[in-house]
Design a protein around this motif. Structure first.
Motif, PDB file in Angstrom:
ATOM      1  N   THR B 208      -7.617   4.364   5.889  1.00  0.00           N
ATOM      2  CA  THR B 208      -6.180   4.115   5.814  1.00  0.00           C
ATOM      3  C   THR B 208      -5.872   3.565   4.424  1.00  0.00           C
ATOM      4  OG1 THR B 208      -4.606   2.364   6.392  1.00  0.00           O
ATOM      5  CG2 THR B 208      -6.784   2.189   7.318  1.00  0.00           C
ATOM      6  N   TYR B 209      -4.667   3.916   3.921  1.00  0.00           N
ATOM      7  CA  TYR B 209      -4.271   3.413   2.608  1.00  0.00           C
ATOM      8  C   TYR B 209      -3.450   2.136   2.678  1.00  0.00           C
ATOM      9  CZ  TYR B 209      -5.992   7.147  -0.367  1.00  0.00           C
ATOM     10  OH  TYR B 209      -6.802   7.994  -1.082  1.00  0.00           O
ATOM     11  N   PRO B 211      -2.882  -0.759   5.554  1.00  0.00           N
ATOM     12  CA  PRO B 211      -3.685  -1.503   4.577  1.00  0.00           C
ATOM     13  C   PRO B 211      -4.873  -0.666   4.100  1.00  0.00           C
ATOM     14  CG  PRO B 211      -4.246  -2.206   6.799  1.00  0.00           C
ATOM     15  CD  PRO B 211      -3.118  -1.230   6.938  1.00  0.00           C
ATOM     16  N   LEU B 212      -5.316  -0.920   2.894  1.00  0.00           N
ATOM     17  CA  LEU B 212      -6.396  -0.111   2.332  1.00  0.00           C
ATOM     18  C   LEU B 212      -7.719  -0.482   2.983  1.00  0.00           C
ATOM     19  CD1 LEU B 212      -7.412   1.929   0.265  1.00  0.00           C
ATOM     20  CD2 LEU B 212      -7.581   0.067  -1.395  1.00  0.00           C
ATOM     21  N   ARG B 213      -8.353   0.521   3.555  1.00  0.00           N
ATOM     22  CA  ARG B 213      -9.686   0.286   4.096  1.00  0.00           C
ATOM     23  C   ARG B 213     -10.570   1.431   3.633  1.00  0.00           C
ATOM     24  NH1 ARG B 213      -8.708  -0.630   9.466  1.00  0.00           N
ATOM     25  NH2 ARG B 213      -8.105  -2.750   8.888  1.00  0.00           N
ATOM     26  N   CYS B 214     -11.596   1.102   2.863  1.00  0.00           N
ATOM     27  CA  CYS B 214     -12.435   2.168   2.313  1.00  0.00           C
ATOM     28  C   CYS B 214     -13.906   1.774   2.380  1.00  0.00           C
ATOM     29  CB  CYS B 214     -12.043   2.489   0.880  1.00  0.00           C
ATOM     30  SG  CYS B 214     -11.959   1.049  -0.190  1.00  0.00           S
ATOM     31  N   TYR B 215     -14.738   2.767   2.445  1.00  0.00           N
ATOM     32  CA  TYR B 215     -16.175   2.571   2.592  1.00  0.00           C
ATOM     33  C   TYR B 215     -16.891   3.369   1.521  1.00  0.00           C
ATOM     34  CZ  TYR B 215     -14.455   1.402   7.237  1.00  0.00           C
ATOM     35  OH  TYR B 215     -13.756   0.860   8.275  1.00  0.00           O
ATOM     36  N   MET B 216     -17.994   2.798   1.055  1.00  0.00           N
ATOM     37  CA  MET B 216     -18.757   3.545   0.059  1.00  0.00           C
ATOM     38  C   MET B 216     -20.090   3.952   0.650  1.00  0.00           C
ATOM     39  SD  MET B 216     -19.194   3.346  -3.756  1.00  0.00           S
ATOM     40  CE  MET B 216     -20.483   2.499  -4.506  1.00  0.00           C
ATOM     41  N   VAL B 299      -2.990   4.622  -6.086  1.00  0.00           N
ATOM     42  CA  VAL B 299      -2.282   5.711  -5.402  1.00  0.00           C
ATOM     43  C   VAL B 299      -1.772   5.296  -4.031  1.00  0.00           C
ATOM     44  CG1 VAL B 299      -3.600   7.478  -6.598  1.00  0.00           C
ATOM     45  CG2 VAL B 299      -4.358   6.716  -4.350  1.00  0.00           C
ATOM     46  N   ALA B 300      -2.232   4.145  -3.543  1.00  0.00           N
ATOM     47  CA  ALA B 300      -1.837   3.747  -2.180  1.00  0.00           C
ATOM     48  C   ALA B 300      -0.323   3.767  -1.958  1.00  0.00           C
ATOM     49  CB  ALA B 300      -2.435   2.386  -1.845  1.00  0.00           C
ATOM     50  N   PRO B 301       0.482   3.258  -2.913  1.00  0.00           N
ATOM     51  CA  PRO B 301       1.923   3.225  -2.655  1.00  0.00           C
ATOM     52  C   PRO B 301       2.543   4.610  -2.501  1.00  0.00           C
ATOM     53  CG  PRO B 301       1.377   1.870  -4.569  1.00  0.00           C
ATOM     54  CD  PRO B 301       0.152   2.622  -4.203  1.00  0.00           C
ATOM     55  N   VAL B 302       1.967   5.622  -3.138  1.00  0.00           N
ATOM     56  CA  VAL B 302       2.597   6.942  -3.049  1.00  0.00           C
ATOM     57  C   VAL B 302       1.925   7.838  -2.016  1.00  0.00           C
ATOM     58  CG1 VAL B 302       3.318   6.824  -5.445  1.00  0.00           C
ATOM     59  CG2 VAL B 302       1.211   7.998  -4.872  1.00  0.00           C
ATOM     60  N   MET B 303       0.863   7.366  -1.431  1.00  0.00           N
ATOM     61  CA  MET B 303       0.160   8.189  -0.442  1.00  0.00           C
ATOM     62  C   MET B 303       0.925   8.215   0.861  1.00  0.00           C
ATOM     63  SD  MET B 303      -2.489   9.923  -0.834  1.00  0.00           S
ATOM     64  CE  MET B 303      -3.917  10.178  -1.828  1.00  0.00           C
ATOM     65  N   ASN B 304       0.963   9.375   1.456  1.00  0.00           N
ATOM     66  CA  ASN B 304       1.502   9.511   2.793  1.00  0.00           C
ATOM     67  C   ASN B 304       0.402   9.030   3.750  1.00  0.00           C
ATOM     68  OD1 ASN B 304       2.339  10.340   5.284  1.00  0.00           O
ATOM     69  ND2 ASN B 304       2.880  12.430   4.662  1.00  0.00           N
ATOM     70  N   GLU B 387      -8.472  -4.374   2.979  1.00  0.00           N
ATOM     71  CA  GLU B 387      -7.318  -5.153   2.525  1.00  0.00           C
ATOM     72  C   GLU B 387      -6.916  -6.212   3.541  1.00  0.00           C
ATOM     73  OE1 GLU B 387      -4.179  -2.690   1.260  1.00  0.00           O
ATOM     74  OE2 GLU B 387      -3.009  -4.321   0.399  1.00  0.00           O
ATOM     75  N   GLU B 388      -7.013  -5.848   4.811  1.00  0.00           N
ATOM     76  CA  GLU B 388      -6.625  -6.807   5.842  1.00  0.00           C
ATOM     77  C   GLU B 388      -7.491  -8.043   5.779  1.00  0.00           C
ATOM     78  OE1 GLU B 388      -4.592  -4.956   9.846  1.00  0.00           O
ATOM     79  OE2 GLU B 388      -6.754  -4.870   9.591  1.00  0.00           O
ATOM     80  N   MET B 389      -8.816  -7.803   5.694  1.00  0.00           N
ATOM     81  CA  MET B 389      -9.744  -8.933   5.626  1.00  0.00           C
ATOM     82  C   MET B 389      -9.491  -9.752   4.381  1.00  0.00           C
ATOM     83  SD  MET B 389     -13.562  -7.923   6.833  1.00  0.00           S
ATOM     84  CE  MET B 389     -14.294  -8.763   5.468  1.00  0.00           C
ATOM     85  N   ALA B 390      -9.253  -9.042   3.271  1.00  0.00           N
ATOM     86  CA  ALA B 390      -9.065  -9.726   1.995  1.00  0.00           C
ATOM     87  C   ALA B 390      -7.839 -10.603   2.046  1.00  0.00           C
ATOM     88  CB  ALA B 390      -8.941  -8.706   0.879  1.00  0.00           C
ATOM     89  N   GLN B 391      -6.770 -10.083   2.666  1.00  0.00           N
ATOM     90  CA  GLN B 391      -5.538 -10.866   2.693  1.00  0.00           C
ATOM     91  C   GLN B 391      -5.672 -12.075   3.580  1.00  0.00           C
ATOM     92  OE1 GLN B 391      -2.686  -7.865   3.563  1.00  0.00           O
ATOM     93  NE2 GLN B 391      -2.192  -7.569   1.404  1.00  0.00           N
TER      94      GLN B 391
END
Lengths: 525, 426
Positions: B208-209, B211-216, B299-304, B387-391
């Protein structure tokens, strides 16, 4: 033999070797320079200069050089012993090594004649220029090597070792549970587990190890941080002996390159770089037959390796220079091998016209390629890489390719491996033997290459830390046995050599230190 | 029918075994596109259709797709650069410390994309920059192509005369996206290993963008050029030296099929730690994680942020000889072709771990779920940024720890799964 005379012989030898070395002249120069210093007084000149050398770190350098000599050269056995006893005390071993060498030479000579290629020739000038341009990317060359074949393969060597017999030994007793079931049938003394536990005591369960106690689950405060701190201190002190002791518990990756260089007593001297450049120009000017053998071997092995393919070009550079390096001839005084001699055309047998061929005395490279490659992970400048490799070779690796009774020689390692396996996993050994899968047939190739090309690089480096730390290759045999022990359950179920090979084909996921620890310290004997 | 009712129905228009084997091993049922499906692994053309105004259709709650509708904001070279530039300007306007610049006017923390211009639109701006360093080399890339197609290097203005003419025409020249190019400053001091140039391919999964959640993915790899790297100008045309895309390298004479010219990231780490030291290596990997997260934030703000979507990106990064990482591009459809046996295993596991995160428990999905999978299913993925955890840990911590960016915290040892979070900063 009184201990004193042995010691004084050793001292005399070391003094002789260090005299005239560049370290000697540097020390002299330093001593002379120190005369200008105010703290050096005429009345106490000798003491003052000694103190100066101590505080400026030069005594340490001398210590390291002496330590290095002690490590590399075996002590003379007896003042009256002939020089070949230092190479190899047992006559039948010397004889076997001699016949093996003759065989290799014959093979090389016949290849020469078949292909009508001279052993050595001077390169035409345009070829020299071309090679110089391509020096850093010889890997992109595709010379036609189809007609060249390796002078021998590891299994040929194993056959020779299997056929070694001590003519003075009568094993006429009836076969019993004490009979050695393995392929090596010479009565050399090898250590058992209690002795190994003592020798390798730092690998014990209560001592911290890199390769075990630095895994992610263990907080670094328990061991790793302190170990790194100690390592940095050792490097700051520039003490070879301390470094050698330290690396028994493994090297932190960031310190390894410097620690190994310290143990091998290699520093960044300008004359070493010059020496390397000199070797390089020798390569450019003359073409040797062995060069093609080197190319072929590198292409066959390292180019296809998951980790080492990147360093293909460095391998050519190092090995081509190595073959020109006559300083390597020195190690033949304590190696059972003898460098082959070649005679200028038409002067066969006349000693004045004899040269060593190749200049460093080593013909076959099949097993060298892989032991060089892991070093590329540590040293990215060719001159340094070269020196480290050369020193590793004359201290350790040469013993894997010659027939001798030395405890770190390949014969002893094979016997040690088989004995450990037979003593502690008799059921497995017997089973494998019954199905025609003698364990040594599988583990030989691991040991003869010091496991390079079989283990993951980080694991290999942890293993080689211990080779340097203990100044012995015995750990290779112990690891080989430990691998079999680890996969024993699967091995008990196989019914053919091919299936056994398959079980042991992939060692890339193994963690070396836990295996060694379990085998030595945690197995009920 | 009753037996099949509970199983996930899948469709794909990419015939790759690493995908299909993964679907089949979960016991999912293959259906056609016009039937009821739950999971569609689609190509980028198809996602365009699904979300287009004319041909698009609404997805129901139990349908998941593997692309975000406007992923091109990140995956098209020109748009990625545009978004990052915009993001930086916004941070600057806010007075954020992240947008701090050094004495030469370069962003300290956000300068990770090589200087880039769009052609022909920015031709004049480009010329100005070019003249500052006339001996520099630039790389021309077509915006819409992949696999290294259509890329070439230039070091003289005359080589791109065509774009100068186009920019000067007064009449409107219709620029299909296929003719637009980006021109970037070429990294001509790449870090070399064994004398060879390489780039890094890292896989990043975004669930999800906002909140941003990403995995490497821990098992990224280095792709080596088969020919020795030389920055000499005569070699400019030799694409094998300069480009590292596997698709291009495969046709070089020296391409080796057993190892495919690849190294694992852990090999790279071992090499760098051994030859350069631990601190700088940790710093490098920290920076790599940082630039990936910043690019996603940009890019999160412009991502659908459509809840039916997840995406697995292929990030291409080059490291220069000062151990600075540069973001080259982001791929929406990283290649699923395998060039070697090891490769096949890696990609198979990649898809497997991706599916475990995107389609929890392998059951029929409900796009309304909270997209927070338990730690155990991550496989070879590690949380890169949540992002959720970070916030919830406090916003100001981010700024404080960023400016005092530390190096070797345990969590940075990406390959060991001690702690799940990769970053030392939030």
């Amino acid at each position: 033999l009184e201990p004193d005379s042995g010691l004084s012989l050793t001292i005399a030898r070391i003094v002789q070797r260090l005299q005239g070395s560049s370290l000697h002249s540097q020390l002299e120069r330093q001593a002379r320079v120190s005369l200008h210093k105010p703290e050096i007084k005429l009345e106490s000149l000798k003491e003052d200069i000694k103190d100066f050398l101590k505080t400026s770190g030069w005594e340490k350098k001398l210590q390291n050089a002496v330590y290095s000599e002690l490590n590399v050269f075996p002590s003379p056995c007896h003042p009256a012993a002939p020089p070949e006893h230092m190479k190899e005390p047992l006559a039948y071993m010397r004889k076997a090594q001699g016949s093996w060498e003759k065989r290799i030479l014959k093979s090389l000579n016949s290849m020469c004649t078949e292909l009508s290629i001279p052993l050595a020739q001077k390169r035409p000038v345009n070829e020299q220029k071309e090679l110089l341009n391509k020096w850093n990317e010889m890997g992109t060359d595709e010379p036609d090597l189809s007609l060249f074949r390796p002078v021998y393969a590891p299994k040929d060597f194993l056959e020779v070792l299997m056929n070694l017999r001590n003519p003075n030994y009568d094993s006429g007793e009836q076969p019993s549970f004490r009979t050695h079931l393995g392929l090596i049938q010479v009565p050399l003394k090898v250590k058992d587990i209690p002795e190994l536990k003592e020798d390798f005591s730092e690998l014990g369960l209560t001592t911290g190890q890199l390769g075990i106690d630095d895994s992610a689950q263990v907080p670094p405060e328990f061991f790793e941080n302190e170990h790194v701190r100690v390592g940095q201190k050792v490097l700051a002190e520039q003490d070879s002996a301390a470094a050698q002791q330290y690396v028994r518990q493994g090297c932190p990756t960031a310190l390894r390159a410097d620690l190994w260089a310290l143990i091998l007593n290699i520093s960044n001297q300008p004359e070493d770089i010059l020496y390397y450049e000199q070797l390089k120009s020798n390569v450019i000017q003359h073409d040797l037959l062995v060069d093609s053998l080197i190319y072929k071997d590198v292409k066959l092995t390292a180019s296809n390796d998951d980790y080492y393919f990147v360093f293909e070009d460095y391998l050519y550079q190092v090995l081509l220079c190595f073959s020109r390096d006559t300083s390597v001839l020195e190690h033949f005084t304590y190696s059972s091998a003898t460098p082959p001699k070649s005679y200028i055309r038409g002067k066969l047998g006349m000693e004045e016209y004899a040269v060593f061929y190749p200049p460093n005395g080593k013909i076959n490279y099949n097993s060298f390629i892989l032991p060089v490659a892991p070093l590329c992970f540590l040293y990215h400048e060719p001159p340094k890489l070269y020196q480290i490799f050369r020193e590793m070779y004359v201290r350790f690796f040469f013993r894997l390719h010659s027939i001798s009774s030395h405890p770190s020689g390949i014969v002893s390692l094979c016997l040690l491996f088989e004995t450990l396996l037979q003593t502690h996993l008799p059921q497995l050994f017997y089973h494998l033997r019954e199905i025609g899968a003698q364990p040594l047939r599988i583990s030989f190739k691991w040991m003869v290459r010091a496991f390079s090309g079989y283990l993951a690089t980080d694991q290999l480096l942890l293993l080689w830390d211990r080779i340097l730390g203990y100044n012995s290759l015995e750990i290779l045999a112990v690891l080989a046995a430990a691998v079999f022990a680890f996969r024993a359950v699967n091995l008990m179920e196989v019914t053919s050599l091919a299936a056994a090979e398959a079980v042991l084909a992939d060692l890339s996921t193994l963690k070396v230190m836990p295996l060694l620890q379990i085998f030595l310290f945690a197995t009920v004997t | 029918w009753r037996i099949m009712a509970g199983k996930v129905k899948w469709v794909t228009d990419i015939e790759k075994s690493v995908l299909i084997n993964n679907f089949e091993k979960r016991g999912w049922i293959q259906v056609a596109e016009n039937e009821d499906w739950n999971f569609y692994w689609m190509s980028v053309q198809t996602i365009r259709n699904v979300f287009s105004v004319e041909t698009g259709y609404r997805l129901s709650d139990d349908q998941i797709v593997n692309h975000f509708p406007n992923h091109y904001e990140l995956t098209r070279k020109d748009l990625m650069v545009k978004n990052i530039k915009r993001y930086r300007k916004e941070l600057e306007k806010e007075g954020s410390p992240l947008a701090e610049k050094d004495e030469n006017g370069k962003y300290i923390y956000l300068d990770f994309v090589p200087v880039t211009f769009m052609l022909p639109a920015d031709y004049n701006l480009f010329v100005e920059e070019f003249r500052k360093n006339p001996s520099s080399t630039w790389i021309m890339k077509p915006c819409g192509k992949a696999q290294g197609k259509g890329i070439f290097l230039i070091n003289k203005l005359s080589q791109i005369k065509k774009w100068s003419r186009d920019s000067k025409t007064s009449s409107f020249v219709s620029q299909s996206s296929k003719e637009a190019y980006v021109i970037s400053l070429y990294i001509n001091n790449p870090l070399l290993i064994g004398g060879k140039k390489f780039d890094l391919r890292l896989y990043v999964l975004v669930s999800t963008y906002r909140p941003l959640r990403c995995y490497m993915y821990k098992l990224g790899f280095c792709r080596f050029c088969t020919v020795k790297y030389t920055p000499s100008t005569s070699e400019l045309d030799n694409m094998f030296v300069h480009l590292t895309n596997v698709a291009i390298q495969k046709h070089g004479d020296d391409y080796n099929h057993i190892h495919g010219g690849k190294w694992t990231v852990s090999n790279l780490r071992l090499y760098l730690e051994s030859t350069r030291g631990k601190e700088v290596t940790n710093k490098l990997f920290d920076e790599i994680h940082w630039i990936i997260v910043q690019s996603l934030k940009a890019v999160a703000p412009v991502m659908n942020n459509d809840k039916h979507c997840f995406e697995c990106y292929g990030y291409d990064i080059i490291i220069d000889d000062k151990l600075k990482p540069w973001l080259i591009e982001v791929n929406a459809s990283p290649s699923l072709t395998s060039s070697t046996a090891n490769d096949r295993i890696l990609k198979y596991n990649l898809i497997n771990d991706t599916l475990n995160i995107a389609v929890p428990n392998g059951e029929i999905p409900d796009c309304k779920w909270n997209k927070s999978p338990p730690k155990e299913v991550l496989g070879n993925y590690e949380v890169l940024y949540d992002e959720e955890m970070a916030q919830s840990d406090g916003h100001d911590r981010e700024l404080r720890s960023r400016s005092g960016q530390s190096t070797g915290v345990k969590g940075n040892r990406g390959r060991d799964s001690g702690k799940p979070v990769l970053t030392t900063w939030k």
